[in-house]
Design a protein around this motif. Structure first.
Motif, short mmCIF file in Angstrom:
data_model
loop_
_atom_site.label_atom_id
_atom_site.label_comp_id
_atom_site.label_asym_id
_atom_site.label_seq_id
_atom_site.Cartn_x
_atom_site.Cartn_y
_atom_site.Cartn_z
N GLN A 38 22.25 24.24 20.26
CA GLN A 38 23.29 24.63 18.85
C GLN A 38 22.26 24.34 17.68
OE1 GLN A 38 26.07 21.97 17.65
NE2 GLN A 38 27.82 23.44 17.41
N ASP A 39 21.44 23.20 17.71
CA ASP A 39 20.85 22.80 16.61
C ASP A 39 19.73 23.77 16.40
OD1 ASP A 39 22.20 20.54 16.15
OD2 ASP A 39 20.75 19.25 17.09
N ASP A 40 19.14 24.35 17.57
CA ASP A 40 18.03 25.29 17.16
C ASP A 40 18.45 26.58 16.46
OD1 ASP A 40 16.23 23.51 18.38
OD2 ASP A 40 15.85 24.41 20.38
N LEU A 41 19.69 26.92 17.27
CA LEU A 41 20.36 28.29 16.63
C LEU A 41 20.59 28.03 15.28
CD1 LEU A 41 22.69 30.82 18.43
CD2 LEU A 41 23.38 29.74 16.21
N LEU A 42 21.16 27.08 14.72
CA LEU A 42 21.50 26.80 13.35
C LEU A 42 20.48 26.80 12.49
CD1 LEU A 42 24.52 24.21 13.89
CD2 LEU A 42 24.58 26.53 13.39
N ASP A 43 19.45 26.13 12.99
CA ASP A 43 18.01 26.03 12.30
C ASP A 43 17.59 27.45 12.08
OD1 ASP A 43 18.30 23.18 11.94
OD2 ASP A 43 16.94 22.78 13.70
N ASN A 44 17.56 28.07 13.22
CA ASN A 44 16.91 29.44 13.15
C ASN A 44 17.61 30.40 11.94
OD1 ASN A 44 14.93 29.12 14.71
ND2 ASN A 44 15.61 29.40 16.61
N LEU A 45 19.09 30.39 12.23
CA LEU A 45 19.80 31.01 11.42
C LEU A 45 19.75 30.82 9.76
CD1 LEU A 45 23.60 31.13 13.19
CD2 LEU A 45 22.11 33.22 12.25
N GLU A 46 19.46 29.38 9.35
CA GLU A 46 19.13 28.96 8.03
C GLU A 46 17.77 29.45 7.79
OE1 GLU A 46 19.59 27.61 4.57
OE2 GLU A 46 21.30 27.75 6.09
N ARG A 47 16.98 29.51 8.68
CA ARG A 47 15.50 29.85 8.17
C ARG A 47 15.46 31.48 7.85
NH1 ARG A 47 12.52 28.60 12.67
NH2 ARG A 47 12.13 30.78 13.38
N TYR A 48 15.86 32.18 8.98
CA TYR A 48 16.26 33.75 8.79
C TYR A 48 16.75 34.01 7.49
CZ TYR A 48 14.55 33.65 13.58
OH TYR A 48 13.83 33.39 14.72
N LEU A 99 21.19 36.34 16.59
CA LEU A 99 21.82 34.92 16.77
C LEU A 99 23.20 34.89 16.87
CD1 LEU A 99 19.02 33.08 14.88
CD2 LEU A 99 19.45 33.13 17.23
N ARG A 100 23.88 35.58 15.92
CA ARG A 100 25.50 35.53 15.73
C ARG A 100 26.03 36.04 17.04
NH1 ARG A 100 25.80 37.97 9.70
NH2 ARG A 100 25.24 35.86 8.73
N ILE A 101 25.51 37.01 17.80
CA ILE A 101 25.92 37.27 18.98
C ILE A 101 25.81 35.95 19.95
CG2 ILE A 101 25.67 38.88 20.97
CD1 ILE A 101 24.69 40.86 19.07
N LYS A 102 24.83 35.25 19.94
CA LYS A 102 24.44 34.21 21.02
C LYS A 102 25.26 32.99 20.50
CE LYS A 102 19.79 35.21 22.11
NZ LYS A 102 18.43 34.39 22.16
N GLN A 103 25.74 32.78 19.12
CA GLN A 103 26.41 31.60 18.39
C GLN A 103 27.70 31.23 19.21
OE1 GLN A 103 26.88 32.08 14.26
NE2 GLN A 103 27.15 29.79 14.14
N ASP A 104 28.53 32.17 19.54
CA ASP A 104 29.90 31.91 20.30
C ASP A 104 29.55 31.20 21.81
OD1 ASP A 104 31.45 32.77 18.36
OD2 ASP A 104 31.54 34.82 19.16
N ARG A 105 28.64 31.71 22.12
CA ARG A 105 28.24 31.29 23.76
C ARG A 105 27.80 29.85 23.71
NH1 ARG A 105 23.61 31.02 26.10
NH2 ARG A 105 22.68 32.62 25.00
N VAL A 106 26.70 29.79 22.62
CA VAL A 106 25.93 28.44 22.49
C VAL A 106 26.93 27.44 22.06
CG1 VAL A 106 24.35 27.28 21.01
CG2 VAL A 106 23.79 29.59 22.02
N GLU A 107 27.82 27.83 20.86
CA GLU A 107 28.94 26.57 20.50
C GLU A 107 29.77 26.37 21.69
OE1 GLU A 107 30.34 26.89 16.69
OE2 GLU A 107 28.10 27.22 15.88
N PHE A 108 30.21 27.48 22.51
CA PHE A 108 31.34 27.01 23.78
C PHE A 108 30.31 26.02 24.46
CE2 PHE A 108 32.57 27.88 28.03
CZ PHE A 108 33.80 27.43 27.99
N ASN A 109 29.24 26.25 24.96
CA ASN A 109 28.41 25.55 25.89
C ASN A 109 28.34 23.97 25.04
OD1 ASN A 109 28.02 27.36 27.59
ND2 ASN A 109 25.91 27.90 26.81
N TYR A 110 28.25 23.77 23.94
CA TYR A 110 28.14 22.79 23.22
C TYR A 110 29.31 22.02 23.40
CZ TYR A 110 28.22 18.97 19.76
OH TYR A 110 28.52 17.85 19.12
#
Length: 171
Positions: A110-120, A144-155
């Motif tokens: 989750q942190d990596d995804l959010l960091d990448n979103l911010e960087r992009y 990343l937005r497509i992956k975000q729901d799955r990553v947040e659900f897993n978290y």
């Protein structure tokens, strides 16, 4: 002690080593036994480590390291392992490690995804970004937005399991 974090010894360290303490430090930090490395390092000085004292200290150190609470705390930090612990303890420690490590992995994703979103997003808004790179960043953000729901659900699922485990095990 002078050996924390290193796997071999200098000649001087071989001369002054308190082998029980060396073993205890290795065990309490969750290291695999390093006695073979110490034999090799100290051979240059003509010194033979006291394997019996080392093993006694190592076993004592493992008794500190191989507790459910410690394995749990180490796994929450993304470190440690219960594989160095005595076989008879591993099955008990596995559940502590697994639930904490699963949470660590989910949080890191989750942190990596959010960091990448911010960087992009930052790169996309930068005036110096070329049109070709803007298109690239838009696509990356969309992926990343497509992956975000799955990553947040897993978290959130890992967090829920962690909290339930902590309640059940009084952690």
């Amino acid at each position: 002690m002078f050996l924390t974090g290193c796997s071999s010894m200098s000649v001087e360290q071989c001369h002054t080593a308190q082998w029980f303490s060396v073993g205890e430090i290795d065990g309490s930090s969750g290291q695999v036994s390093r006695i073979d490395r110490y034999f090799k390092a100290c051979q240059k000085a003509g010194i033979q480590p006291n394997q019996q004292l080392y093993q006694q200290g190592y076993q004592r150190g493992l008794s500190y390291y191989c507790t459910a609470e410690n394995i749990f705390d180490q796994a929450l930090k993304g470190s440690g392992s219960y594989s160095v612990c005595p076989l008879e303890k591993r099955s008990q420690l596995k559940s502590y490690y697994d639930v904490a490590h699963d949470f660590y992995d989910a949080k890191k994703q989750q942190d990596d995804l959010l960091d990448n979103l911010e960087r992009y997003r930052t790169a996309l808004l930068d005036d110096k970004t070329s049109p070709e790179n803007r298109d690239k960043y838009r696509k990356l953000i969309q992926e990343l937005r497509i992956k975000q729901d799955r990553v947040e659900f897993n978290y959130y699922e890992a967090d829920r399991k962690l909290e339930r485990f902590k309640r059940q095990n009084r952690l």
